[in-house]
Design a protein around this motif. Structure first.
Motif, PDB file in Angstrom:
ATOM      1  N   GLU A  26       0.859  -1.180   0.000  1.00  8.24           N
ATOM      2  CA  GLU A  26       0.000   0.000   0.000  1.00  8.24           C
ATOM      3  C   GLU A  26       0.891   1.224   0.000  1.00  8.24           C
ATOM      4  N   THR A  27       0.718   2.091  -0.992  1.00  6.54           N
ATOM      5  CA  THR A  27       1.507   3.303  -1.115  1.00  6.54           C
ATOM      6  C   THR A  27       0.575   4.500  -1.123  1.00  6.54           C
ATOM      7  N   MET A  28       1.003   5.595  -0.500  1.00 11.71           N
ATOM      8  CA  MET A  28       0.211   6.821  -0.491  1.00 11.71           C
ATOM      9  C   MET A  28       0.467   7.611  -1.775  1.00 11.71           C
ATOM     10  N   TYR A  29      -0.636   8.096  -2.341  1.00  8.36           N
ATOM     11  CA  TYR A  29      -0.590   8.887  -3.568  1.00  8.36           C
ATOM     12  C   TYR A  29      -1.434  10.137  -3.408  1.00  8.36           C
ATOM     13  N   GLN A  30      -1.110  11.142  -4.196  1.00 10.96           N
ATOM     14  CA  GLN A  30      -2.025  12.264  -4.365  1.00 10.96           C
ATOM     15  C   GLN A  30      -2.779  12.008  -5.653  1.00 10.96           C
ATOM     16  N   VAL A  31      -4.099  11.943  -5.534  1.00  7.67           N
ATOM     17  CA  VAL A  31      -4.968  11.727  -6.683  1.00  7.67           C
ATOM     18  C   VAL A  31      -5.611  13.075  -7.002  1.00  7.67           C
ATOM     19  N   GLU A  32      -5.560  13.460  -8.265  1.00  6.36           N
ATOM     20  CA  GLU A  32      -6.197  14.717  -8.678  1.00  6.36           C
ATOM     21  C   GLU A  32      -7.047  14.457  -9.914  1.00  6.36           C
ATOM     22  N   VAL A  33      -8.265  15.003  -9.881  1.00  6.60           N
ATOM     23  CA  VAL A  33      -9.248  14.763 -10.934  1.00  6.60           C
ATOM     24  C   VAL A  33      -9.878  16.090 -11.352  1.00  6.60           C
ATOM     25  N   ILE A  34     -10.003  16.268 -12.658  1.00  7.35           N
ATOM     26  CA  ILE A  34     -10.770  17.386 -13.217  1.00  7.35           C
ATOM     27  C   ILE A  34     -11.815  16.787 -14.146  1.00  7.35           C
ATOM     28  N   GLU A  65      -7.873  15.782   2.010  1.00  7.32           N
ATOM     29  CA  GLU A  65      -7.930  16.712   0.876  1.00  7.32           C
ATOM     30  C   GLU A  65      -6.603  17.455   0.756  1.00  7.32           C
ATOM     31  N   ARG A  66      -6.199  17.709  -0.469  1.00 13.21           N
ATOM     32  CA  ARG A  66      -4.930  18.386  -0.760  1.00 13.21           C
ATOM     33  C   ARG A  66      -5.179  19.566  -1.692  1.00 13.21           C
ATOM     34  N   ALA A  67      -4.204  20.457  -1.735  1.00  6.70           N
ATOM     35  CA  ALA A  67      -4.258  21.568  -2.685  1.00  6.70           C
ATOM     36  C   ALA A  67      -4.097  21.009  -4.091  1.00  6.70           C
ATOM     37  N   THR A  68      -4.843  21.557  -5.021  1.00  8.88           N
ATOM     38  CA  THR A  68      -4.766  21.092  -6.412  1.00  8.88           C
ATOM     39  C   THR A  68      -3.477  21.593  -7.057  1.00  8.88           C
ATOM     40  N   SER A  69      -2.928  20.796  -7.948  1.00  3.23           N
ATOM     41  CA  SER A  69      -1.694  21.178  -8.648  1.00  3.23           C
ATOM     42  C   SER A  69      -1.903  21.323 -10.151  1.00  3.23           C
ATOM     43  N   LEU A  70      -3.060  20.904 -10.645  1.00  7.05           N
ATOM     44  CA  LEU A  70      -3.350  21.017 -12.085  1.00  7.05           C
ATOM     45  C   LEU A  70      -4.092  22.322 -12.394  1.00  7.05           C
ATOM     46  N   ASN A  71      -3.730  23.380 -11.683  1.00  2.97           N
ATOM     47  CA  ASN A  71      -4.437  24.646 -11.839  1.00  2.97           C
ATOM     48  C   ASN A  71      -4.211  25.283 -13.212  1.00  2.97           C
ATOM     49  N   HIS A  88     -13.110  19.767  -9.645  1.00  3.95           N
ATOM     50  CA  HIS A  88     -11.645  19.751  -9.568  1.00  3.95           C
ATOM     51  C   HIS A  88     -11.282  19.476  -8.122  1.00  3.95           C
ATOM     52  N   LYS A  89     -10.743  18.286  -7.849  1.00  6.74           N
ATOM     53  CA  LYS A  89     -10.408  17.876  -6.484  1.00  6.74           C
ATOM     54  C   LYS A  89      -9.082  17.136  -6.464  1.00  6.74           C
ATOM     55  N   ALA A  90      -8.418  17.244  -5.298  1.00 12.03           N
ATOM     56  CA  ALA A  90      -7.190  16.489  -5.057  1.00 12.03           C
ATOM     57  C   ALA A  90      -7.223  15.978  -3.615  1.00 12.03           C
TER      58      ALA A  90
END
Length: 179
Positions: A26-34, A65-71, A88-90
């Motif tokens: 199990e690895t931690m990831y930041q998932v971002e979706v638009i 929840e994380r700050a979005t990076s695909l701005n 738009h969520k991360a």
């Protein structure tokens, strides 16, 4: 004497090997979706999203929840360019060999439904498998769900790579980065 010391260290060595194997599972990831729509096209809406649209998936924990990076990418999806960003969520999420399901939604809930709602199922083998099932809903004047558009895709993702999924008038951008 040396054999006894080595024998005494054996359980510790085995425990550290097992711990490192579990950590790799199990690895931690930041998932971002638009999720976005082409404003020039709109598909005829199909039947409404089911009442059990989340299918047992849990919503994103607010602590994850994380700050979005695909701005920059989201900033290009403007009505002037023929697009409209709908969601738009991360967030941070652990992904392993067993599917992890998360429920996404945005907007004001009306009788159990949101303007955009759906699930993402993620699991990792060598690559990351994504099953996305998202509805863009329309409501009538009384707030009841009248129709929905569904974007449904299954795809294998490369970690860190921005992936575009097309579905007629709807599109989905996804990036999954290790934390």
């Amino acid at each position: 004497m040396r054999a006894l010391r080595t024998l005494a260290l054996l359980p510790l060595i085995l425990f550290s090997l097992l711990s490192s194997t579990a950590a790799l599972a199990e690895t931690m990831y930041q998932v971002e979706v638009i999720v976005f729509r082409q404003t020039t096209q709109q598909l005829a809406a199909a039947r409404p999203a089911p009442d059990d649209w989340a299918q047992g998936a849990l919503p994103i924990d607010p602590n994850q929840e994380r700050a979005t990076s695909l701005n920059n990418e989201a900033g290009k999806l403007t009505p002037a360019n023929g697009y409209n960003v709908l969601l738009h969520k991360a967030w941070a999420q652990s992904i392993g060999t067993s599917p992890a399901s998360v429920a996404l939604s945005t907007g004001t809930e009306q009788f159990g439904h949101f303007p955009v709602e759906g699930t993402l199922n993620l699991k990792q083998d060598r690559l990351i498998d994504l099953d996305a099932k998202l509805w863009v809903n329309r409501f009538d004047d009384s707030g009841l769900l009248s129709s929905s558009e569904l974007i449904k895709h299954s795809v294998r993702l490369q970690s860190g790579e921005l992936t575009y999924l097309d579905h007629g008038s709807l599109g989905l951008l996804v990036r999954i980065n290790p934390l």
